[in-house]
Design a protein around this motif. Structure first.
Motif, mmCIF file in Angstrom:
data_model
loop_
_atom_site.group_PDB
_atom_site.id
_atom_site.type_symbol
_atom_site.label_atom_id
_atom_site.label_comp_id
_atom_site.label_asym_id
_atom_site.label_seq_id
_atom_site.Cartn_x
_atom_site.Cartn_y
_atom_site.Cartn_z
ATOM 1 N N ILE A 1 -2.738 12.130 -4.963
ATOM 2 C CA ILE A 1 -2.852 12.613 -6.343
ATOM 3 C C ILE A 1 -1.724 12.046 -7.197
ATOM 4 O O ILE A 1 -1.947 11.545 -8.305
ATOM 5 N N PHE A 2 -0.484 12.130 -6.670
ATOM 6 C CA PHE A 2 0.657 11.591 -7.414
ATOM 7 C C PHE A 2 0.480 10.093 -7.673
ATOM 8 O O PHE A 2 0.782 9.597 -8.758
ATOM 9 N N ARG A 3 -0.017 9.374 -6.660
ATOM 10 C CA ARG A 3 -0.183 7.925 -6.787
ATOM 11 C C ARG A 3 -1.159 7.593 -7.913
ATOM 12 O O ARG A 3 -0.948 6.660 -8.688
ATOM 13 N N ARG A 4 -2.230 8.369 -8.028
ATOM 14 C CA ARG A 4 -3.225 8.110 -9.074
ATOM 15 C C ARG A 4 -2.757 8.601 -10.443
ATOM 16 O O ARG A 4 -3.347 8.261 -11.463
ATOM 17 N N CYS A 5 -1.690 9.384 -10.445
ATOM 18 C CA CYS A 5 -1.076 9.792 -11.720
ATOM 19 C C CYS A 5 0.084 8.878 -12.101
ATOM 20 O O CYS A 5 0.791 9.153 -13.076
ATOM 21 N N GLY A 6 0.288 7.814 -11.326
ATOM 22 C CA GLY A 6 1.297 6.820 -11.700
ATOM 23 C C GLY A 6 2.526 6.782 -10.816
ATOM 24 O O GLY A 6 3.456 6.014 -11.106
ATOM 25 N N ALA A 7 2.575 7.581 -9.748
ATOM 26 C CA ALA A 7 3.749 7.574 -8.876
ATOM 27 C C ALA A 7 3.722 6.357 -7.962
ATOM 28 O O ALA A 7 2.676 6.002 -7.421
ATOM 29 N N PHE A 8 4.872 5.713 -7.824
ATOM 30 C CA PHE A 8 5.048 4.728 -6.764
ATOM 31 C C PHE A 8 6.211 5.220 -5.898
ATOM 32 O O PHE A 8 7.134 5.865 -6.389
ATOM 33 N N PHE A 9 6.133 4.948 -4.609
ATOM 34 C CA PHE A 9 7.018 5.629 -3.665
ATOM 35 C C PHE A 9 8.136 4.712 -3.186
ATOM 36 O O PHE A 9 7.937 3.522 -2.928
ATOM 37 N N ILE A 10 9.318 5.316 -3.066
ATOM 38 C CA ILE A 10 10.521 4.570 -2.727
ATOM 39 C C ILE A 10 11.212 5.243 -1.544
ATOM 40 O O ILE A 10 11.345 6.463 -1.487
ATOM 41 N N ARG A 11 11.631 4.435 -0.587
ATOM 42 C CA ARG A 11 12.374 4.956 0.555
ATOM 43 C C ARG A 11 13.798 5.285 0.146
ATOM 44 O O ARG A 11 14.324 4.739 -0.822
ATOM 45 N N ARG A 12 14.419 6.161 0.926
ATOM 46 C CA ARG A 12 15.792 6.551 0.625
ATOM 47 C C ARG A 12 16.756 5.378 0.772
ATOM 48 O O ARG A 12 17.762 5.294 0.081
ATOM 49 N N SER A 13 16.452 4.483 1.706
ATOM 50 C CA SER A 13 17.353 3.362 1.956
ATOM 51 C C SER A 13 16.541 2.087 2.190
ATOM 52 O O SER A 13 15.484 2.120 2.815
ATOM 53 N N GLU B 1 0.837 -1.205 0.000
ATOM 54 C CA GLU B 1 0.000 0.000 0.000
ATOM 55 C C GLU B 1 0.873 1.257 0.000
ATOM 56 O O GLU B 1 0.534 2.261 -0.625
ATOM 57 N N GLU B 2 1.996 1.190 0.707
ATOM 58 C CA GLU B 2 2.917 2.338 0.757
ATOM 59 C C GLU B 2 3.592 2.570 -0.592
ATOM 60 O O GLU B 2 3.758 3.698 -1.031
ATOM 61 N N VAL B 3 3.957 1.478 -1.269
ATOM 62 C CA VAL B 3 4.758 1.583 -2.489
ATOM 63 C C VAL B 3 3.911 1.811 -3.736
ATOM 64 O O VAL B 3 4.179 2.717 -4.531
ATOM 65 N N ALA B 4 2.881 1.003 -3.951
ATOM 66 C CA ALA B 4 2.270 0.837 -5.266
ATOM 67 C C ALA B 4 1.490 2.064 -5.738
ATOM 68 O O ALA B 4 0.822 2.742 -4.959
ATOM 69 N N ALA B 5 1.591 2.308 -7.044
ATOM 70 C CA ALA B 5 0.782 3.342 -7.694
ATOM 71 C C ALA B 5 -0.660 2.853 -7.804
ATOM 72 O O ALA B 5 -0.950 1.660 -7.657
ATOM 73 N N ASN B 6 -1.543 3.784 -8.078
ATOM 74 C CA ASN B 6 -2.965 3.450 -8.284
ATOM 75 C C ASN B 6 -3.449 4.246 -9.488
ATOM 76 O O ASN B 6 -4.298 5.122 -9.374
#
Length: 808
Positions: free
Chosen positions: A346-358, A256-261
C-alpha cells in the motif's frame, strides 16, 4: 448562436450541480490575493471548456466574484470574462482549432490603452479533474484522464469519472501594468500574456499531478542501462563469481525492493481512508505557512520535504496535507522495516520507496539506490525523507544522518536543470501514538519490528488524540546556498557520475544543521506541550486552576511578544479554552475542594509529559535563564544576562538546533516581563517588583531549564575534579551520578538518564572549546570550563550542587 451558447452553458451548470464537487485553493483567494469584485475581472484558464467554465462559475458564486459566464463591460466594449487559452481537440481530429484567446487579449489591452484610468484584474485559474498524471505511454486510462487535451467526448468521460475530484486553484492576478509599458505593442501584449499563462498552467499542473508515469518495466530498464549501474553489475559479477545475467537479476531484485509503484487511484482511496482516520483520531490538523510550498511550485522548483520524525503518523499526515494543498504527494523514503504485508504494498503504491538502514558493504545496492533517487529528481518528482533517520524517543530532534542529503546534493552535480529547494517541516501532536512504546525503549526494552499484528492493535486502540500541527519552515534553496557558500560548486557538474568533490561532506553537514534549525524555528505551541511546560516544574505536578491559567497566559504572552522566531506558531485560543480542551484528552486529574480546583497530571502520564515538553523546550531556554537570574538576584543588567547567555547559549544551540542569539532577544524578554508586571525595566537594569506572585511566576519559568543545567553541572563537576579523564569513564560516572540525582530529587525525565544525550553533550563541549579530546579519547578541561561552572553555580539551587559534591 448566442442563444445556443447560453443553452449549452446552462446544461454545463446542471451537470456541474449533479456530478461535480470542487475543492477550492487557496481557501480564501479573495483576501489572499486582494481580489476586488468591483473591478472589471477576467479569468484565464488553460482550456476553453464549458465544464471548466461551469466549475469556475460555481466557485465564483460562492466567493462573491463576478461570474465568468457573464460578459464584462470595459470602456465602450463588452467582452467575455472567460479566456480559454486552448480549444478542445475535435472528436474526429487530432488538431484543435485556434482559440479566441488572442483576439480577447487584444480587445482587453486595446480598451485599457484607450481608457488608462480603468483598472482591471486578470486572474489565472487552474481547473483540474482528478490528479492522474497520465502515462508516458498512453493507454485506455487516458480516456478518463485530464492529462491530454480532451475532445468533448473524453471531457464528458473525465467529468463523469473524476467530477468528485475537481480542483479549482486561483493564482495572484497578472500585473497588467508591468506588461503595458509605454512602448508595448498592443498586438504583441496578448501573445506575451498567454506565454506567461501557459508556463504558469504547466507548472500548476505539474505541481498538482506530477510528471507522467513511466511503466515499471521501462523505468527498471532505464535504470539498469545507466552507466553507473552497469559498472556496479559488472563489479558484482566479478567479485561474487556470478554470470552477468545472474548479477543483473540480482540488481533487478534490488530495484523491486527499493522502487515505488505510484498509483493515483490508490492515493485517492488513501485520501478517503485518511480523512476518516483523522476525523476519528484528531480534533483537527492545523497547517501553517503552506504558501511557501505553493510559491516554490509556482516557480518550478524541485521540492524536497524534510520533516522531523515523531511518529509513524508522520508518513501519513504530511502526505495527506500536501495532497489537500493541491500538490502531488511526494515520493517517500521509508525504512525497509515498513515493507511488510500488507502495509508495504500500500505504501509503495502511495509513493513510498524503501531504504535500508545501512549501505555498508553492498556497492550494488548503494549504486542502484543512488541512481533511482537521481532519476526521481531528473524526472521532476518531489521527494520526502527524514534526516533524523528514525523516530525521536524523547521529543527532541535527533542529530541528523546525512546519507540521503548527500545523495541529493550529488544528484545536483548530474546537472539537474531546475532549482532544488529543501522544505523543513515541523510536526507536532497533542498525543503521540507510540509514546508508551518509546518510554519502554528508553527504559531498556528492545525495539519491536513492525508487523500486521501491530497494525491491527493500533487500529483497535484508536482514540481521541487531540490536535495535530504541521508547520512548513523556511525553505533552503540549495542552488542559492551553494552559490553563497561554495562558489565553485558548478565546476563539479559533469565530472563523472558518482563524483564526490572534496567540499561535499562539509557542505552537507552545514545544510543538515540548517534543516534541523529551521524545523525547530517553526515549532508549534499547543495545549499539551504548554501544560507540560508548566506542570512538570511544580511539586506533585499540580497547580490550582487559577495559578495554572495565570502561568499559561504568561507563557502565551511571552511567545507572542518575545518570540524565539517569527515562524513559531501559538494557538489562537486563550488559556481557558486551551485548558478546557486539554482536560478532554484524559491526561489530567481534576481535584476539587472548598478552595477550588487543582489540576494535576495523571500519574501514568507524568513521565510521558517530558516528551511533549521537549518538543518546545528550546523556545523557553533564554527566558528561563533570565527568569532564574532574576529570581536569584532580584536585579540584573542586560550586560549580565548577555554574559550568562554568551556562555550557555552556544550549548543550547548545538543541543537543540537553535539559530544564533539575536541581539534584541534579551531586551524583548525583559520588556515582556515588565509588561506583565513582574519587573521594572529601564532598558538597562531589570528589578523584580516586590510581589510574591511575580517571584512565583519567575521561579516556575526559571525551573524550565533546570534539568538541562543539572546535566551540564554533572559533567562539568566531573571534568573539573579530574583534569584528565577517559571519555568512557566520564560517560559512565555521569550516568551513575544522574541516576543518583534522579533518586534524590524525584527526576523522571527519560533524557536525563539517556547516555546518547550525555555523549552528544561531550561532543558539544569539545566543539565549543570547553574541553579537548586526545586521540586516545582522554578529555582535558580547558580554562573556559571554569567560567561555565561559575554560571551554572549562579543558576542552580544549592541543594543540587550539594548532592553533586557529596557524590564526587
Amino acid at each position: 448562436m448566442r442563444l445556443l451558447s447560453q443553452g449549452l452553458n446552462r446544461v454545463a451548470q446542471w451537470t456541474n450541480c449533479l456530478l461535480v464537487r470542487s475543492k477550492l485553493l487557496p481557501a480564501d483567494p479573495v483576501s489572499q490575493f486582494n481580489l476586488d469584485p468591483s473591478l472589471p475581472t477576467f479569468y484565464v484558464a488553460r482550456l476553453n471548456s464549458r465544464a471548466d467554465l461551469a466549475a469556475l462559475n460555481a466557485v465564483c458564486k460562492k466567493l462573491g466574484l463576478p461570474s465568468p459566464m457573464q460578459d464584462q463591460v470595459l470602456g465602450n466594449k463588452t467582452l467575455p470574462r472567460f479566456i480559454g487559452i486552448k480549444n478542445p481537440t475535435p472528436l474526429l481530429s487530432k488538431t484543435a482549432g485556434p482559440s479566441p484567446a488572442i483576439d480577447q487579449g487584444k480587445a482587453i489591452f486595446s480598451a485599457l490603452r484607450a481608457h488608462p484610468d480603468i483598472k482591471a484584474q486578470v486572474v489565472p485559474v487552474t481547473v483540474l479533474w482528478g490528479r492522474n498524471p497520465g502515462k508516458e505511454k498512453p493507454g485506455i486510462g487516458t480516456l478518463f484522464s485530464h492529462s491530454l487535451t480532451p475532445s468533448w467526448l473524453r471531457k464528458a468521460m473525465v467529468v463523469l469519472f473524476s467530477g468528485r475530484d475537481n480542483l479549482v486553484r486561483f493564482s495572484a492576478p497578472i500585473a497588467l501594468d508591468q506588461l503595458m509599458t509605454d512602448k508595448a505593442d498592443v498586438d504583441e501584449l496578448p501573445h506575451k500574456l498567454l506565454r506567461v499563462a501557459r508556463v504558469h498552467f504547466h507548472r500548476q499542473k505539474l505541481a498538482a499531478t506530477g510528471p507522467r508515469l513511466p511503466s515499471r518495466e521501462a523505468l527498471f530498464n532505464s535504470l539498469l542501462a545507466a552507466p553507473t549501474v552497469k559498472r556496479a553489475i559488472a563489479d558484482e559479477a566479478k567479485s561474487k563469481g556470478l554470470s552477468h545475467d545472474e548479477a543483473r537479476l540480482k540488481a533487478l531484485e534490488l530495484l523491486e525492493e527499493v522502487a515505488a509503484n505510484y498509483s493515483e487511484a490508490m492515493v485517492r482511496v488513501g485520501d478517503r481512508v485518511l480523512t476518516w482516520l483523522w476525523n476519528k483520531l484528531y480534533n483537527g490538523i492545523e497547517v501553517k505557512n503552506a504558501e511557501r510550498v505553493h510559491d516554490l511550485a509556482d516557480k518550478g522548483h524541485e521540492i524536497i520535504y524534510v520533516p522531523c520524525h515523531r511518529s509513524h503518523m508522520d508518513y501519513l499526515l504530511l502526505t495527506y496535507v500536501i495532497y489537500h494543498q493541491g500538490l502531488v504527494p511526494p515520493h517517500i523514503a521509508a525504512g525497509v522495516n515498513l515493507n511488510f504485508f500488507p502495509a508495504g504494498g500500500i505504501f509503495r503504491r502511495c509513493g513510498a520507496f524503501f531504504i535500508r538502514r545501512s549501505f555498508a558493504g553492498n556497492k550494488l545496492y548503494s549504486t542502484i539506490f543512488k541512481e533511482y533517487l537521481t532519476q526521481l529528481f531528473i524526472k521532476g518528482y518531489s521527494v520526502k525523507f527524514y534526516t533524523e533517520g528514525g523516530r525521536s524517543r524523547t521529543g527532541r530532534l535527533l542529530p541528523p544522518k546525512t546519507g540521503m542529503l548527500a545523495m541529493t546534493m550529488q544528484s545536483m552535480l548530474r546537472g539537474i536543470d531546475r532549482p532544488i529547494s529543501i522544505v523543513p517541516v515541523y510536526i507536532g501532536y497533542e498525543h503521540v501514538m507510540e509514546i508508551n512504546t518509546y518510554l519502554k525503549e528508553l527504559a531498556g526494552n528492545s525495539k519491536k519490528n513492525e508487523s500486521v499484528a501491530g497494525v491491527f492493535k493500533a487500529i483497535k486502540n484508536l482514540k481521541n488524540y487531540g490536535r495535530g500541527y504541521l508547520n512548513f519552515g523556511d525553505p533552503i534553496h540549495l542552488n542559492q546556498y551553494l552559490n553563497e557558500h561554495q562558489a565553485d560548486w558548478r565546476d563539479a557538474i559533469g565530472q563523472g557520475e558518482g563524483a564526490k568533490p572534496q567540499w561535499l561532506n562539509g557542505q552537507v553537514a552545514q545544510v543538515a544543521d540548517r534543516i534541523m534549525t529551521n524545523i525547530n524555528a517553526s515549532a508549534a505551541l499547543n495545549s499539551i506541550n504548554l501544560l507540560a511546560m508548566v506542570l512538570l516544574c511544580n511539586e506533585q505536578f499540580a497547580l490550582s486552576r487559577q495559578k495554572l491559567l495565570t502561568q499559561m497566559r504568561f507563557y502565551l504572552t511571552l511567545q507572542n511578544q518575545a518570540r524565539y522566531d517569527a515562524n513559531v506558531t501559538a494557538p489562537d485560543e486563550d488559556a481557558e479554552a486551551l485548558l478546557n480542551h486539554a482536560l478532554k484528552l484524559d491526561k489530567f486529574d481534576v481535584l476539587a475542594d472548598e478552595l477550588g480546583e487543582i489540576i494535576t497530571i495523571k500519574e501514568k502520564e507524568r513521565t510521558l509529559f517530558n516528551y511533549y515538553r521537549n518538543n518546545i523546550l528550546h523556545l523557553f531556554a533564554v527566558p528561563s535563564v533570565i527568569a532564574q537570574i532574576l529570581f536569584n538576584r532580584y536585579s540584573v543588567t542586560v550586560t549580565e544576562c548577555q554574559a550568562h547567555l554568551g556562555t550557555l547559549y552556544p550549548l543550547f544551540a548545538k543541543e537543540w538546533f537553535m539559530h544564533e542569539l539575536r541581539e534584541d532577544y534579551i531586551e524583548d524578554v525583559l520588556n515582556c516581563f515588565a509588561q506583565e508586571g513582574l519587573i521594572d525595566f529601564d532598558g538597562h537594569l531589570a528589578t523584580v517588583v516586590k510581589d510574591n506572585k511575580a517571584l512565583a511566576q519567575l521561579e516556575m519559568l526559571g525551573k524550565v531549564i533546570h534539568l538541562t543545567l543539572e546535566r551540564y553541572a554533572i559533567s562539568v563537576s566531573l571534568l573539573l575534579r579530574d583534569q584528565s579523564i577517559a571519555r568512557t569513564k566520564l560517560e559512565n560516572e555521569s550516568d551513575v551520578l544522574a541516576k543518583r540525582l534522579g533518586t534524590l530529587h524525584g527526576i523522571k525525565s527519560p533524557e536525563f538518564f539517556d547516555k546518547k544525550v550525555q555523549t552528544n553533550l561531550i561532543s558539544v563541549l569539545q566543539t565549543q572549546g570547553f574541553i579537548s579530546i586526545s586521540e586516545q579519547q582522554t578529555i582535558t578541561a580547558m580554562p573556559t570550563l571554569s567560567t561555565l561552572s561559575d554560571h551554572l553555580n549562579d543558576l542552580l539551587p544549592a541543594r543540587i550542587w550539594q548532592s553533586i559534591r557529596d557524590t564526587l
